[in-house]
Motif scaffolding. Structure first.
Motif, short mmCIF file in Angstrom:
data_model
loop_
_atom_site.label_atom_id
_atom_site.label_comp_id
_atom_site.label_asym_id
_atom_site.label_seq_id
_atom_site.Cartn_x
_atom_site.Cartn_y
_atom_site.Cartn_z
N UNK B 298 -0.77 -4.57 -0.84
CA UNK B 298 -1.30 -3.72 -1.89
C UNK B 298 -1.20 -2.25 -1.57
N UNK B 301 2.37 -1.03 -1.82
CA UNK B 301 2.75 -0.91 -3.23
C UNK B 301 2.04 0.27 -3.88
N UNK B 302 0.83 0.46 -3.48
CA UNK B 302 0.08 1.56 -4.08
C UNK B 302 0.75 2.89 -3.77
N UNK B 305 3.94 3.16 -5.79
CA UNK B 305 3.81 3.40 -7.22
C UNK B 305 3.10 4.71 -7.51
N UNK B 306 2.34 5.15 -6.56
CA UNK B 306 1.69 6.43 -6.80
C UNK B 306 2.72 7.54 -6.90
N UNK B 319 -0.99 -2.76 -12.27
CA UNK B 319 -1.18 -3.73 -11.19
C UNK B 319 -1.82 -4.98 -11.70
#
Lengths: 128, 730
Positions: B298, B301-302, B305-306, B319
């Motif tokens: 997570x 990915x965070x 994607x941020x 998400x």
């Protein structure tokens, strides 16, 4: 000790509910501190008649991480049984963990998850 | 209606079928044409929006039909625009050629138009390809004029077979030119070839069947039928495979099915992942997590994607949508879905409430297998059994990504990541971020490059982007100075591009730019603070390109005494022979200054530099340097480089340490050096004063606003007083 999420249906006198929830936090804390062991137990904060004028039941539930769920229901809706409340809490807990799984969610932020909202709404509709 | 309005300014004659004419005239009246023949822009805009095409397409349509040029929608433009809309909705590129062929009627949702079948056209992916092709709408097809009436109906199913043979169309060559990325070349060019060849054959076919009687029987379904036929006949912007599959499938299906089914497949397109997208996502996944089968955590990915610069709640929502198993980690499929959602969001699509069916992992899993097999196959018949409806949806969307690679050439601003990422790091990132998207390009240009980099999809934020681009330009141009190390950045950019070999350049660029850490902010200040006149030279020359309006007028007062001093020096040294060298230098520098000299001379003839004004024109260039900066901002920028040149030349001369006084006794050189130093000081002072001026101007405006408010309050109070007064008298 601030609320992450508050929803009330159908009567929108939210302030009262907010107040109730806040006061019930004290009771929950009391219960937490009292029970030294397994805090994960679903607790019920069955108040019955809190005040002579207002009759509603407040149920509480605490998770491992001290996140408290408080459900306030109208006492007139006595059809709600304990099991139903427990299932509601379980659903709430699951939804909350789903929200937590989201890496973009910072613990302590107000919950803005739509899925969470939908779940809560569905639950409340089912109850009322 | 008349054929006249159908004429396109591009030099073609667009004829309208009677049905079209009827519809268009209805729409025309709907748009409330006024007496001069112009259409109410608001109504036209409403109509266009009702067509449910992305804003980018609408812009292209507007441009193409000439309305932008004319500034309004005349009948001709309106009809052309309607045809283009119809073309766009049926998946054609928005080009003039495409509307030469027969078109179904455009569909408008929400408009009260009985003639239209209100459906749900959302051919978004078509628009990207259209945008790509719009970049150069050449009349590559010398199409014979067709019997349009016959075209629409008589494109019978039988005509379609021959279109599928891959003829080497000579017309392909121009369309080939825009394709930049190597991956796109082949499929694109091929698609083009197929398009033109198919349409040509179709048109040939139709001339063979001019029977309008058949049409009447299809009158009821004419809208749906042409759609299919168009899909079949002109697999324009799609990859060749898609066109073939399309045609074969639609051919097979058109007889039985209604057009809605065929078009319904397009509806999910925004949420379908194309092959190219999938590959891109897979590569991104690999970059985050080498093992394709495992999960992306997570936090990883965070972070990833941020970088897309979406807001946190939106990312959170994405998400939630994509992490179906709610395990806090993303599989490849979940990751692809999330990425796709982000990309869609960047393009302006609002996030759905629940995961679209095409993005769900089960679906994606299924699709992940089949398209790969499709890819290797040949065209003509081999696909017909392979192709489920969703596959052909994949391919149309393929064009979207082809477009992406093409769009860097077009001036259409269409960026995804870069849009937002430019706003945020604009203040900090500047050139790096600007240059990054164009990693494929070798030459760093400023604004046109940024526009070019705005490729990708057809975002509704095209207008929004235009606004932001307007804002960006001043920002860009302040950082334009930071093009100082363009080669270095280029190198960085190129190295980054080498790291990733994506087919979709814009997304690459976008991602790269997204992932680029903010450039060090001090860079602009560095260039400004550097006293080297050469640097300033470069800066000003570069910044002068687009930055005219950004400079504040320098305060008039400070330079004057300095100018006076300089002029004093200059005038005092007039007599010296060295002055002549200065004159020569000045002339050399200011040879282009003649016009400014005259202007400045007029302005300053009465200035306090009167004594210098009386001097010969040798001093005027020097004089003009500074005061000219005030009256004319554009000339100032030339003045500056000139002054810089002067300075540089002065500094190159051997200069003894100058003294700030005693003009006459000193030789010419210390005076020059002093003047150059003074000029530098002047410039810094000018800069500071400009900033102060900006602040003061802002303050001024605020105070004026307060003043207005106070006035309004006063007026209100006075009126109240007036009202109360008679009462009190009673």
């Amino acid at each position: 000790n601030y609320p992450l999420y508050i929803r009330s249906i159908p009567t929108e006198n939210e302030l009262k509910f907010h107040y109730t929830v806040h006061t019930s936090l004290d009771v929950v804390e009391e219960k937490i501190s009292a029970v030294g062991k397994a805090l994960v137990d679903q607790r019920e904060l069955y108040l019955g008649l809190l005040y002579p004028t207002e009759d509603y039941k407040v149920y509480g539930y605490v998770t491992n991480s001290k996140v408290k769920f408080v459900i306030v229901v109208d006492s007139s809706n006595t059809a709600l049984r304990d099991n139903e409340i427990r299932s509601m809490f379980r659903k709430l807990h699951n939804s909350y963990t789903d929200v937590m799984c989201n890496p973009f969610y910072n613990p302590g932020d107000p919950i803005q998850s739509k899925a969470f909202d939908n779940m809560v709404s569905a639950m409340m509709v089912q109850v009322c | 209606m008349e054929q006249g309005p159908g004429t396109v300014s591009g030099g073609g004659f667009i004829s309208l079928s009677e049905n079209e004419q009827r519809c268009y005239s209805d729409l025309y009246t709907l748009c409330q044409a006024d007496s001069s023949g112009k259409l109410a822009a608001s109504k036209v805009g409403e109509l266009f929006r009702a067509s449910q095409l992305p804003a980018d397409t609408l812009h292209q349509v507007t441009e193409l039909c000439g309305a932008k040029r004319l500034g309004y929608f005349g009948t001709g433009q309106f009809y052309v625009a309607l045809k283009l809309l119809a073309a766009a909705q049926s998946g054609f590129p928005v080009r003039l050629e495409s509307i030469k062929s027969e078109m179904p009627l455009p569909r408008f949702v929400g408009m009260k138009n009985d003639a239209e079948v209100l459906r749900y056209p959302n051919h978004s992916q078509n628009t990207e390809s259209q945008g790509y092709q719009l970049g150069k709408p050449p009349m590559t097809v010398a199409r014979p004029s067709l019997d349009r009436d016959a075209l629409k109906r008589t494109e019978s199913l039988g005509d379609k077979q021959e279109t599928r043979s891959p003829p080497p169309s000579p017309l392909r060559s121009p369309p080939n030119s825009p394709s930049s990325s190597s991956n796109q070349d082949r499929p694109l060019s091929y698609s083009y070839g197929k398009e033109w060849s198919s349409t040509e054959q179709l048109t040939g076919g139709e001339t063979r069947h001019p029977a309008a009687s058949e049409m009447s029987s299809y009158e009821s379904k004419h809208l749906s039928r042409p759609l299919l036929q168009q899909e079949v006949s002109s697999p324009s912007n799609y990859g060749s495979k898609s066109s073939l599959t399309h045609s074969s499938v639609t051919r097979a299906l058109s007889v039985e099915r209604s057009a809605e089914e065929g078009s319904a497949d397009y509806h999910d397109d925004p949420w379908r992942i194309t092959e190219e997208q999938r590959d891109y996502y897979t590569m991104q996944f690999k970059s985050l997590q080498p093992d394709l089968n495992s999960l992306i955590s997570g936090s990883v990915a965070k972070n990833f994607f941020t970088k897309s610069k979406l807001s946190i709640p939106e990312l959170s929502h994405i998400w939630e949508l994509s992490d179906v198993d709610c395990d806090g980690a993303l599989t490849l499929l979940e990751f692809s879905a999330a990425f796709h959602l982000i990309v869609a969001r960047k393009n302006g699509y609002s996030l759905p409430e629940k995961l679209p069916q095409t993005l769900q992992p089960g679906f994606l899993q299924r699709d992940a297998v089949s398209p790969k097999t499709k890819r290797d196959g040949t065209f003509l018949g081999s696909y017909s059994e392979l192709v489920p409806s969703n596959q052909q949806q994949k391919e149309p969307a393929y064009s979207e990504w082809e477009v992406i690679s093409e769009l860097p050439r077009t001036p259409e601003p269409l960026i995804v990541f870069e849009d937002d990422s430019r706003t945020a790091p604009q203040e900090t990132n500047t050139v790096e971020s600007i240059q990054l998207p164009l990693s494929d390009k070798s030459t760093p240009k400023q604004e046109p490059r940024i526009d070019n980099s705005m490729s990708a999809f057809s975002p509704k934020r095209n207008p929004a982007f235009k606004d932001t681009s307007a804002e960006h330009t001043p920002l860009e141009n302040t950082p334009a100075a930071k093009t100082d190390p363009p080669p270095e950045l280029e190198h960085q950019v190129k190295s980054r591009t080498r790291q990733r070999s994506y087919s979709s350049t814009s997304i690459d660029d976008a991602m790269k730019k997204v992932e680029e850490p903010p450039a060090p902010p001090p860079r602009p200040q560095k260039t400004h603070s550097r006293a080297s006149s050469l640097d300033l030279n470069k800066i000003f020359q570069q910044s002068s390109q687009g930055f005219k309006g950004g400079w504040l007028p320098p305060p008039a007062i400070p330079p004057r005494p300095l100018a006076a001093q300089i002029l004093h020096f200059v005038s005092s040294t007039e007599t010296t022979s060295a002055q002549k060298s200065v004159q020569k230098i000045n002339f050399a520098d200011f040879s282009k200054f003649s016009e400014e000299e005259e202007n400045a001379a007029k302005n300053d003839a009465q200035g306090q530099l009167g004594k210098a004004a009386g001097s010969s024109e040798e001093s005027s260039p020097l004089k003009d340097i500074l005061p000219a900066q005030r009256p004319q901002k554009p000339s100032r920028r030339k003045c500056r480089p000139e002054s810089q040149n002067l300075d540089s030349q002065e500094t190159t001369l051997p200069l003894p340490p100058p003294s700030s006084s005693a003009p006459g006794t000193k030789p010419h050189l210390p005076v020059q050096k002093q003047s150059s130093r003074q000029k530098r000081a002047i410039q810094t002072a000018i800069r500071k004063n400009k900033e102060a001026n900006a602040v003061l101007a802002r303050l001024n405006s605020e105070l004026q606003q307060q003043l207005k408010d106070a006035h309004l309050d006063r007026i209100a109070l006075e009126t109240q007083l007036e009202q109360l007064r008679p009462v009190s008298y009673l």
